[in-house]
Structure formats: C-alpha cells, structure tokens
Motif scaffolding. Structure first.
Motif, PDB file in Angstrom:
ATOM      1  N   ALA A  46       0.830  -1.214   0.000  1.00  0.00           N
ATOM      2  CA  ALA A  46       0.000   0.000   0.000  1.00  0.00           C
ATOM      3  C   ALA A  46       0.860   1.259   0.000  1.00  0.00           C
ATOM      4  CB  ALA A  46      -0.934  -0.001   1.208  1.00  0.00           C
ATOM      5  N   GLU A  47       1.998   1.204   0.706  1.00  0.00           N
ATOM      6  CA  GLU A  47       2.890   2.374   0.749  1.00  0.00           C
ATOM      7  C   GLU A  47       3.497   2.638  -0.625  1.00  0.00           C
ATOM      8  OE1 GLU A  47       4.246   1.911   5.449  1.00  0.00           O
ATOM      9  OE2 GLU A  47       5.496   1.045   3.872  1.00  0.00           O
ATOM     10  N   ALA A  48       3.844   1.575  -1.355  1.00  0.00           N
ATOM     11  CA  ALA A  48       4.406   1.741  -2.702  1.00  0.00           C
ATOM     12  C   ALA A  48       3.345   2.290  -3.659  1.00  0.00           C
ATOM     13  CB  ALA A  48       4.948   0.411  -3.212  1.00  0.00           C
ATOM     14  N   ILE A  49       2.135   1.759  -3.559  1.00  0.00           N
ATOM     15  CA  ILE A  49       1.044   2.205  -4.437  1.00  0.00           C
ATOM     16  C   ILE A  49       0.675   3.664  -4.173  1.00  0.00           C
ATOM     17  CG2 ILE A  49      -1.451   1.870  -4.834  1.00  0.00           C
ATOM     18  CD1 ILE A  49      -0.890  -1.176  -4.755  1.00  0.00           C
ATOM     19  N   ASN A  50       0.750   4.085  -2.915  1.00  0.00           N
ATOM     20  CA  ASN A  50       0.362   5.458  -2.548  1.00  0.00           C
ATOM     21  C   ASN A  50       1.527   6.451  -2.545  1.00  0.00           C
ATOM     22  OD1 ASN A  50      -2.490   5.052  -2.034  1.00  0.00           O
ATOM     23  ND2 ASN A  50      -1.822   3.769  -0.327  1.00  0.00           N
ATOM     24  N   LEU A  51       2.723   5.977  -2.904  1.00  0.00           N
ATOM     25  CA  LEU A  51       3.906   6.840  -2.888  1.00  0.00           C
ATOM     26  C   LEU A  51       3.774   7.958  -3.922  1.00  0.00           C
ATOM     27  CD1 LEU A  51       6.791   7.045  -1.582  1.00  0.00           C
ATOM     28  CD2 LEU A  51       7.605   5.736  -3.540  1.00  0.00           C
ATOM     29  N   ARG A  52       4.083   9.193  -3.499  1.00  0.00           N
ATOM     30  CA  ARG A  52       3.991  10.354  -4.403  1.00  0.00           C
ATOM     31  C   ARG A  52       5.389  10.843  -4.760  1.00  0.00           C
ATOM     32  NH1 ARG A  52      -1.383  11.576  -3.990  1.00  0.00           N
ATOM     33  NH2 ARG A  52      -2.338  10.919  -2.037  1.00  0.00           N
ATOM     34  N   TRP A  53       5.475  11.449  -5.928  1.00  0.00           N
ATOM     35  CA  TRP A  53       6.787  11.948  -6.375  1.00  0.00           C
ATOM     36  C   TRP A  53       7.370  12.962  -5.395  1.00  0.00           C
ATOM     37  CZ3 TRP A  53       9.702   9.294  -9.291  1.00  0.00           C
ATOM     38  CH2 TRP A  53       9.219   8.540 -10.355  1.00  0.00           C
ATOM     39  N   PHE A 110       3.767   5.431  -9.050  1.00  0.00           N
ATOM     40  CA  PHE A 110       3.375   4.286  -9.886  1.00  0.00           C
ATOM     41  C   PHE A 110       1.896   4.385 -10.229  1.00  0.00           C
ATOM     42  CE2 PHE A 110       6.848   2.823  -7.060  1.00  0.00           C
ATOM     43  CZ  PHE A 110       7.815   2.616  -8.034  1.00  0.00           C
ATOM     44  N   THR A 111       1.597   4.518 -11.523  1.00  0.00           N
ATOM     45  CA  THR A 111       0.210   4.635 -11.967  1.00  0.00           C
ATOM     46  C   THR A 111      -0.028   3.707 -13.149  1.00  0.00           C
ATOM     47  OG1 THR A 111       0.797   6.358 -13.554  1.00  0.00           O
ATOM     48  CG2 THR A 111       0.042   7.112 -11.373  1.00  0.00           C
ATOM     49  N   THR A 112      -1.289   3.582 -13.517  1.00  0.00           N
ATOM     50  CA  THR A 112      -1.617   2.908 -14.772  1.00  0.00           C
ATOM     51  C   THR A 112      -1.214   3.879 -15.889  1.00  0.00           C
ATOM     52  OG1 THR A 112      -3.807   3.900 -14.948  1.00  0.00           O
ATOM     53  CG2 THR A 112      -3.650   1.828 -13.690  1.00  0.00           C
ATOM     54  N   ASN A 116      -4.216   6.438 -13.529  1.00  0.00           N
ATOM     55  CA  ASN A 116      -4.988   6.004 -12.357  1.00  0.00           C
ATOM     56  C   ASN A 116      -4.135   5.232 -11.358  1.00  0.00           C
ATOM     57  OD1 ASN A 116      -7.521   7.085 -13.227  1.00  0.00           O
ATOM     58  ND2 ASN A 116      -7.607   5.431 -14.724  1.00  0.00           N
ATOM     59  N   LYS A 117      -4.695   5.108 -10.161  1.00  0.00           N
ATOM     60  CA  LYS A 117      -4.023   4.396  -9.082  1.00  0.00           C
ATOM     61  C   LYS A 117      -3.985   2.895  -9.406  1.00  0.00           C
ATOM     62  CE  LYS A 117      -4.208   4.653  -4.084  1.00  0.00           C
ATOM     63  NZ  LYS A 117      -4.910   5.236  -2.953  1.00  0.00           N
ATOM     64  N   LEU A 118      -2.913   2.235  -9.024  1.00  0.00           N
ATOM     65  CA  LEU A 118      -2.791   0.795  -9.273  1.00  0.00           C
ATOM     66  C   LEU A 118      -3.708   0.002  -8.341  1.00  0.00           C
ATOM     67  CD1 LEU A 118       1.071   0.386  -9.650  1.00  0.00           C
ATOM     68  CD2 LEU A 118      -0.620   0.529 -11.471  1.00  0.00           C
ATOM     69  N   ASN A 119      -4.166  -1.127  -8.850  1.00  0.00           N
ATOM     70  CA  ASN A 119      -4.988  -2.028  -8.063  1.00  0.00           C
ATOM     71  C   ASN A 119      -4.049  -2.964  -7.279  1.00  0.00           C
ATOM     72  OD1 ASN A 119      -6.300  -4.527  -7.396  1.00  0.00           O
ATOM     73  ND2 ASN A 119      -7.947  -3.985  -8.789  1.00  0.00           N
ATOM     74  N   PRO A 120      -4.168  -2.996  -5.942  1.00  0.00           N
ATOM     75  CA  PRO A 120      -3.273  -3.835  -5.128  1.00  0.00           C
ATOM     76  C   PRO A 120      -3.284  -5.306  -5.539  1.00  0.00           C
ATOM     77  CG  PRO A 120      -4.623  -2.429  -3.718  1.00  0.00           C
ATOM     78  CD  PRO A 120      -5.135  -2.250  -5.109  1.00  0.00           C
TER      79      PRO A 120
END
Length: 197
Positions: A46-53, A110-112, A116-120
């Motif tokens: 979740a931390e990797a998916i929600n990581l911002r630049w 990391f986005t599509t 969009n946000k990636l699906n875990p």
C-alpha cells in the motif's frame, strides 16, 4: 509460541525476478522499478502504491513514507542505482500520460498508463506471476519482498533496531522474526561445517 518464518528470496532469486521484465514496455518497466524499490526499502504494498513523487528527493535519495501503517511517517533512503531507475521511470510516465492525454492527478510514482491508481490485487498477481516465470518455487507476494529486504538489512547490519525503524514497526517483537531467519541459516551452516573434512 513459535511463529512461522516468512518466505524470503535469495540474492539470486531477487535478480532472477528482476530479469523477467522486458523494460521496453512501459508497464513492465514500472513493475520492475516498483519491485526493486520494495526490495531496497521494505515498503509495504500500500505504501508503494500510494507513494507520491514529492515524497522522494531524486537528488539525495531521501524517501518519506507519509502516514504509513499506524499513521507514523518514516524516512528511508534509496540507493543510487534504484534512484536512476526511478528518474527514468518518471520521464517515461510523463511521456506515456502525455501521449494518452491523461493526468497523474495524485502525483503518484506508480500509476496505470491512464494516470490512475494501481490495483493492489493486480500488483500481487504481477509479483506472483513473474516469480513463477522466473522458476522460483516459493509462494512469492509483495510482502515477500518486504521480508527479503528486512532479512538482508539485518544480515548486513546485525542491528535489529535499524530494521525495526526501516520497517516502521511499533513493537520490536514484530521485527525479531528476522533474527530467527538468520539464526536458522547459521544453524544450517554450522551443522554442515567441516563435514567434508
């Protein structure tokens, strides 16, 4: 009460996994960089998916995990090679999104390809599927990458408090599992020691 030891990847298995990605495809480059970053920093999925630049300083390698589990921020450091890969991915992400007239509205690392946000669950399938493709017979998940980071860091530093801090564990007893992995390896090594002599 004994806890089941987590599955971890050897250095060879980590490399094998990373070698499976054909980085000429943008999604494969993204997935490879994401896996490498988790192996290098121990981020949760979740931390990797929600990581911002803006949570990563691409010059110094300082990475801030904002509101990780337990709502505690922590600071980590990204090594040079992974930083270079992140910089390359950032340029490519911008190119891909521009091509599709898409926007990375949350400024996520990391986005599509549509911003969009990636699906875990999809990321779980990527890690597991590419591990199988690499011929790794263990059950590998994004959390396996985190366990691998923690074990490697403990092996390198022999400092369980450092590992606790890097993982963002509230309680040291949660982190102690990694000392058991290394103890088991020592036992195996010592039982086989001088056998041929």
């Amino acid at each position: 009460m004994s806890r089941k030891l987590p599955v971890i990847l050897t250095a060879e298995e980590q490399q094998l996994l990373l070698d499976q990605f054909t980085t000429r495809y943008p999604t494969q480059e993204r997935n490879r960089v994401m896996i490498k970053l988790i192996l290098d920093t121990g981020l949760r999925r979740a931390e990797a998916i929600n990581l911002r630049w803006n949570d990563i300083n691409l010059m110094s390698g300082k990475l801030k995990v904002v509101q990780g589990k337990g709502a505690k921020d922590r600071i980590l450091w990204v090594q040079e090679e992974t930083l270079e890969e992140l910089k390359h991915w950032k340029e490519r992400q911008v190119d891909e999104l521009t091509k599709r007239e898409a926007v990375n509205k949350y400024n996520l690392v990391f986005t599509t390809l549509t911003g969009n946000k990636l699906n875990p669950n999809n990321f779980y399938k990527v890690v597991n599927g590419y591990s199988q493709k690499a011929g790794i017979v263990k059950e590998v998940s994004p959390h396996t990458l985190r366990h691998t980071f923690a074990t490697d860091l403990y092996r390198e530093t022999k400092n369980i408090r450092l590992v606790q801090k890097a993982l963002g564990h509230e309680d040291l007893s949660t982190t102690m599992i990694y000392t058991h992995i290394v103890d088991d390896e020592l036992e195996e090594a010592m039982k086989g020691f001088r056998k041929d002599k």
